[in-house]
Design a protein around this motif. Sequence first.
Motif, PDB file in Angstrom:
ATOM      1  N   SER A 144       0.821  -1.186   0.069  1.00  0.00           N
ATOM      2  CA  SER A 144       0.111  -0.075  -0.029  1.00  0.00           C
ATOM      3  C   SER A 144       0.861   1.369  -0.011  1.00  0.00           C
ATOM      4  O   SER A 144       0.531   2.261  -0.665  1.00  0.00           O
ATOM      5  CB  SER A 144      -0.828  -0.025   1.137  1.00  0.00           C
ATOM      6  OG  SER A 144      -1.727  -1.059   1.065  1.00  0.00           O
ATOM      7  N   VAL A 145       2.063   1.389   0.821  1.00  0.00           N
ATOM      8  CA  VAL A 145       2.867   2.318   0.689  1.00  0.00           C
ATOM      9  C   VAL A 145       3.337   2.417  -0.510  1.00  0.00           C
ATOM     10  O   VAL A 145       3.618   3.498  -1.135  1.00  0.00           O
ATOM     11  CB  VAL A 145       3.888   2.182   1.825  1.00  0.00           C
ATOM     12  CG1 VAL A 145       5.088   3.272   1.775  1.00  0.00           C
ATOM     13  CG2 VAL A 145       3.324   2.340   3.098  1.00  0.00           C
ATOM     14  N   LEU A 146       3.914   1.128  -1.245  1.00  0.00           N
ATOM     15  CA  LEU A 146       4.481   1.395  -2.606  1.00  0.00           C
ATOM     16  C   LEU A 146       3.429   2.208  -3.650  1.00  0.00           C
ATOM     17  O   LEU A 146       3.800   2.695  -4.631  1.00  0.00           O
ATOM     18  CB  LEU A 146       5.165   0.188  -3.083  1.00  0.00           C
ATOM     19  CG  LEU A 146       6.348  -0.365  -2.363  1.00  0.00           C
ATOM     20  CD1 LEU A 146       6.745  -1.655  -2.643  1.00  0.00           C
ATOM     21  CD2 LEU A 146       7.488   0.561  -2.534  1.00  0.00           C
ATOM     22  N   PHE A 147       2.240   1.607  -3.414  1.00  0.00           N
ATOM     23  CA  PHE A 147       1.108   1.869  -4.241  1.00  0.00           C
ATOM     24  C   PHE A 147       0.808   3.585  -4.233  1.00  0.00           C
ATOM     25  O   PHE A 147       0.535   4.014  -5.228  1.00  0.00           O
ATOM     26  CB  PHE A 147      -0.248   1.124  -3.813  1.00  0.00           C
ATOM     27  CG  PHE A 147      -1.387   1.498  -4.858  1.00  0.00           C
ATOM     28  CD1 PHE A 147      -1.152   1.096  -6.191  1.00  0.00           C
ATOM     29  CD2 PHE A 147      -2.516   1.888  -4.334  1.00  0.00           C
ATOM     30  CE1 PHE A 147      -2.237   1.487  -7.073  1.00  0.00           C
ATOM     31  CE2 PHE A 147      -3.637   2.190  -5.312  1.00  0.00           C
ATOM     32  CZ  PHE A 147      -3.462   1.772  -6.635  1.00  0.00           C
ATOM     33  N   ALA A 190      -6.436   3.412  -0.351  1.00  0.00           N
ATOM     34  CA  ALA A 190      -7.118   2.757  -1.421  1.00  0.00           C
ATOM     35  C   ALA A 190      -6.331   1.326  -1.272  1.00  0.00           C
ATOM     36  O   ALA A 190      -6.948   0.467  -1.521  1.00  0.00           O
ATOM     37  CB  ALA A 190      -7.164   3.337  -2.788  1.00  0.00           C
ATOM     38  N   GLY A 191      -5.104   1.327  -1.426  1.00  0.00           N
ATOM     39  CA  GLY A 191      -4.177   0.141  -1.541  1.00  0.00           C
ATOM     40  C   GLY A 191      -4.626  -0.947  -0.461  1.00  0.00           C
ATOM     41  O   GLY A 191      -4.657  -2.093  -0.488  1.00  0.00           O
ATOM     42  N   VAL A 192      -4.885  -0.202   0.920  1.00  0.00           N
ATOM     43  CA  VAL A 192      -5.199  -1.179   1.861  1.00  0.00           C
ATOM     44  C   VAL A 192      -6.740  -1.782   1.859  1.00  0.00           C
ATOM     45  O   VAL A 192      -6.716  -3.026   1.709  1.00  0.00           O
ATOM     46  CB  VAL A 192      -5.138  -0.385   3.394  1.00  0.00           C
ATOM     47  CG1 VAL A 192      -5.767  -1.187   4.457  1.00  0.00           C
ATOM     48  CG2 VAL A 192      -3.957   0.169   3.598  1.00  0.00           C
ATOM     49  N   LEU A 193      -7.457  -1.066   1.306  1.00  0.00           N
ATOM     50  CA  LEU A 193      -8.865  -1.591   0.909  1.00  0.00           C
ATOM     51  C   LEU A 193      -8.772  -2.858  -0.369  1.00  0.00           C
ATOM     52  O   LEU A 193      -9.090  -3.676  -0.146  1.00  0.00           O
ATOM     53  CB  LEU A 193      -9.599  -0.525   0.266  1.00  0.00           C
ATOM     54  CG  LEU A 193     -11.057  -0.699  -0.296  1.00  0.00           C
ATOM     55  CD1 LEU A 193     -11.939  -1.689   1.117  1.00  0.00           C
ATOM     56  CD2 LEU A 193     -11.950   0.406  -0.686  1.00  0.00           C
ATOM     57  N   PHE A 194      -8.000  -2.326  -1.329  1.00  0.00           N
ATOM     58  CA  PHE A 194      -7.678  -3.384  -2.531  1.00  0.00           C
ATOM     59  C   PHE A 194      -7.033  -4.708  -1.836  1.00  0.00           C
ATOM     60  O   PHE A 194      -7.385  -5.824  -2.281  1.00  0.00           O
ATOM     61  CB  PHE A 194      -6.851  -2.731  -3.568  1.00  0.00           C
ATOM     62  CG  PHE A 194      -7.390  -1.757  -4.278  1.00  0.00           C
ATOM     63  CD1 PHE A 194      -8.883  -1.659  -4.452  1.00  0.00           C
ATOM     64  CD2 PHE A 194      -6.764  -0.660  -4.685  1.00  0.00           C
ATOM     65  CE1 PHE A 194      -9.627  -0.764  -5.323  1.00  0.00           C
ATOM     66  CE2 PHE A 194      -7.317   0.326  -5.571  1.00  0.00           C
ATOM     67  CZ  PHE A 194      -8.813   0.300  -5.618  1.00  0.00           C
ATOM     68  N   PRO A 206     -12.232  -8.795  -7.313  1.00  0.00           N
ATOM     69  CA  PRO A 206     -12.639  -7.749  -6.828  1.00  0.00           C
ATOM     70  C   PRO A 206     -11.939  -6.615  -6.858  1.00  0.00           C
ATOM     71  O   PRO A 206     -12.393  -5.372  -7.178  1.00  0.00           O
ATOM     72  CB  PRO A 206     -13.048  -8.343  -5.140  1.00  0.00           C
ATOM     73  CG  PRO A 206     -12.895  -9.648  -5.572  1.00  0.00           C
ATOM     74  CD  PRO A 206     -12.025  -9.987  -6.349  1.00  0.00           C
ATOM     75  N   SER A 207     -10.603  -6.502  -6.376  1.00  0.00           N
ATOM     76  CA  SER A 207     -10.000  -5.281  -6.559  1.00  0.00           C
ATOM     77  C   SER A 207      -9.607  -4.911  -7.933  1.00  0.00           C
ATOM     78  O   SER A 207      -9.852  -3.410  -8.101  1.00  0.00           O
ATOM     79  CB  SER A 207      -8.473  -5.384  -5.829  1.00  0.00           C
ATOM     80  OG  SER A 207      -7.878  -6.462  -6.610  1.00  0.00           O
TER      81      SER A 207
END
Length: 229
Positions: A144-147, A190-194, A206-207
């Motif tokens: 998520s950080v990288l995203f 958003a990355g965490v959610l995905f 889903p993601s």
Amino acid sequence: MGMLLSAVAVLVVTHVLINRVGAELYVPVCVVATAALVLLARLGGVTWDELGMGRSSVRRGLRWGLVLVGVVIVVYGVALAAPFTREAFVDRRVAGLSAGELLYRVFVRVPFGTVLLEEVAFRGVLWAVIRRRWGTGWATAGTSVLFGLWHIVPSRGLTRSNAAVGAVLGTGGTGVALSVGAAVVGTALAGVLFCELRRRSGSLIPSVALHCALNSAGYALAWTAARAG
């Protein structure tokens, strides 16, 4: 560790290329990079199930995906209809597109370029590799950080292209810095959610569906808002 570093290296090279090549090469570069990442993971022993591409989770993934697409369409439709949120959709980068260019972005560039690469890279390969070594929590946090960092370059022109963002933050250096910071934090969340969708469903579908709906429907509504305005 070697496979992780190799995957990050592929993404760094890809990031440089997609921000330098012409629009006509964007999708081919993304497709080649995606294939390279999957090949790297498979050669490293990562299974299709670990990548979120296993056959056992397809039905569940499709059910989740359809629901998420429906939710996005309803929320976007309500936001576009409300006067106080409509301005958020006005984006100069989209307003000047022809109908053909819009269709290309919605049905080709977004699903087979942006979403394919980002979901396979961050929620597929990197998530699986980090999870193998350090567990699910680190996989979600790290990818998520990288995203979020991945979106630094694309967000630099946000204050100039989006009227609502420019009005709130300004178009000077401080406004640009704030908009970039907000974009990085927002996309990291958003990355965490995905990642959570990926974990709960066992599938990338889903993601992929949510990401594609957010981006493609966002383009379509921005284009519509510009003409309605």
